[in-house]
Design an enzyme around this catalytic site. Structure first.
Site, mmCIF file in Angstrom:
data_model
loop_
_atom_site.group_PDB
_atom_site.id
_atom_site.type_symbol
_atom_site.label_atom_id
_atom_site.label_comp_id
_atom_site.label_asym_id
_atom_site.label_seq_id
_atom_site.Cartn_x
_atom_site.Cartn_y
_atom_site.Cartn_z
ATOM 1 N N ASN A 43 0.871 -1.175 0.000
ATOM 2 C CA ASN A 43 0.000 0.000 0.000
ATOM 3 C C ASN A 43 0.907 1.224 0.000
ATOM 4 O OD1 ASN A 43 -1.778 2.056 0.552
ATOM 5 N ND2 ASN A 43 -2.296 1.370 2.629
ATOM 6 N N LYS A 74 0.171 4.248 -0.271
ATOM 7 C CA LYS A 74 -0.425 5.452 0.334
ATOM 8 C C LYS A 74 -0.152 6.654 -0.593
ATOM 9 C CE LYS A 74 -0.150 3.267 4.795
ATOM 10 N NZ LYS A 74 -0.051 3.381 6.248
ATOM 11 N N HIS A 120 -9.650 1.567 4.929
ATOM 12 C CA HIS A 120 -8.386 1.733 5.667
ATOM 13 C C HIS A 120 -8.601 2.767 6.777
ATOM 14 C CE1 HIS A 120 -4.255 2.736 6.583
ATOM 15 N NE2 HIS A 120 -3.891 1.635 5.947
ATOM 16 N N GLU A 176 -6.827 5.104 7.745
ATOM 17 C CA GLU A 176 -6.474 6.473 7.358
ATOM 18 C C GLU A 176 -7.607 7.145 6.589
ATOM 19 O OE1 GLU A 176 -2.677 5.605 5.569
ATOM 20 O OE2 GLU A 176 -1.877 5.137 7.548
ATOM 21 N N GLU A 202 -5.730 -4.560 10.672
ATOM 22 C CA GLU A 202 -4.679 -3.568 10.877
ATOM 23 C C GLU A 202 -4.980 -2.751 12.131
ATOM 24 O OE1 GLU A 202 -2.601 -2.541 6.879
ATOM 25 O OE2 GLU A 202 -4.278 -1.195 7.177
ATOM 26 N N GLY A 244 2.483 2.127 11.009
ATOM 27 C CA GLY A 244 3.502 3.165 10.892
ATOM 28 C C GLY A 244 4.271 3.448 12.167
ATOM 29 N N SER A 297 3.181 -2.185 10.494
ATOM 30 C CA SER A 297 4.619 -2.304 10.755
ATOM 31 C C SER A 297 5.216 -3.665 10.394
ATOM 32 C CB SER A 297 4.921 -1.953 12.222
ATOM 33 O OG SER A 297 4.564 -0.605 12.488
#
Ligand code: PGA
Length: 257
Positions: A10, A12, A93, A95, A168, A174, A214
């Site tokens: 991904n 991003k 996701h 985000e 996730e 991250g 991660s």
């Protein structure tokens, strides 16, 4: 893992045409490691350029709009990403849920639109650190998935092929520190149970469940050894061929602690 492991990068909001050489390197390496399925979800602008050159890897989008088309300035439909060469789309996701206020109902509408456009979907779920600290992670994930997935009767007959879940945990994305293998085992186990409950024994067991948060070449083997982990959704470590394919290599070798 019974099916071939699936490793999805991904990207991003990273990547201009300068990154095409990295995508090429990932594609070449994927041709040499057929034990693993490798896919990339670049920004929209790179879907077609990567699709045009890729011989092995699948290319997907990181989101799509829920409507077929219309007056939605700045949005992209499922049919448009399919037309650009995407075969799958990541939906829900964290985000997008947090940064763009996407509700479970919106994620469900997007999933319906993507499936109707013939795309496969990778539907993300994940609890916050607060939810986990309160001991509510399992209940949260079940509720989030049930509310974000189209109802079983609206899913295609080959749901095991068309649907992938990505677990996730928000607090692991991250941060450099993935969830523990115990936590991953518990959450993937309950997601598998939910898939079987919703889609039946045969299709429910076919649905792949990726871990994300991660994942790096150094920790991937331990994560892939966890039961019900079918691969990984990789952010930061997917930006270079070396690290993404290091993860793919870990998925193709038996784990020897
Ligand atoms: P990360 O991101 O690998 O950089 O933690 C994973 C994701 O958000 O999909």
């Amino acid at each position: 893992m019974t099916r071939r492991p699936l490793i999805v990068g991904n990207w991003k909001m990273h990547g201009t045409r300068a990154m095409l050489s990295e995508a090429r390197a990932i594609d070449r390496a994927a041709q040499r490691n057929m034990k693993v399925e490798v896919a990339l979800a670049p920004p929209y602008t790179l879907i077609h350029p990567i699709h045009r050159e890729a011989e092995q890897i699948a290319v997907g989008a990181q989101d799509c709009h829920h409507a077929e088309g219309g007056a939605f300035t700045g949005d992209i439909s499922a049919a448009m990403v399919a037309d650009a060469g995407a075969t799958f789309v990541i939906l829900g996701h964290s985000e997008r849920r947090l940064g763009h206020g996407e509700s479970d109902a919106l994620v469900r509408a997007k999933a319906e639109a993507a499936l109707a456009a013939g795309l496969k979907i990778i539907l993300c779920c994940g609890e916050s650190a607060e939810t986990r600290a309160a001991g509510k992670a399992a209940a949260f994930i079940k509720r989030q998935l049930k509310a974000s997935l189209p109802p079983p009767e609206a899913m295609p007959a080959d749901v095991g092929e068309r649907l992938t879940i990505a677990y996730e945990p928000i607090w692991a994305i991250g941060t450099g520190t993935p969830a523990t293998t115990e936590d991953i085992a518990e959450m993937h186990g309950l997601i598998r149970e939910l898939m079987v409950e919703l889609f039946g024994e045969e299709q429910g067991r076919e649905v792949r469940i990726l871990y994300g948060g991660s994942v790096k070449p150094e920790n991937a083997a331990a994560i892939f050894a966890v039961p019900e982990v079918s691969g990984a959704l990789v952010g930061g470590a997917s930006l270079t061929a070396d690290s993404l394919m290091g993860i793919a290599l870990a998925a193709s070798e038996p784990f020897d602690p």
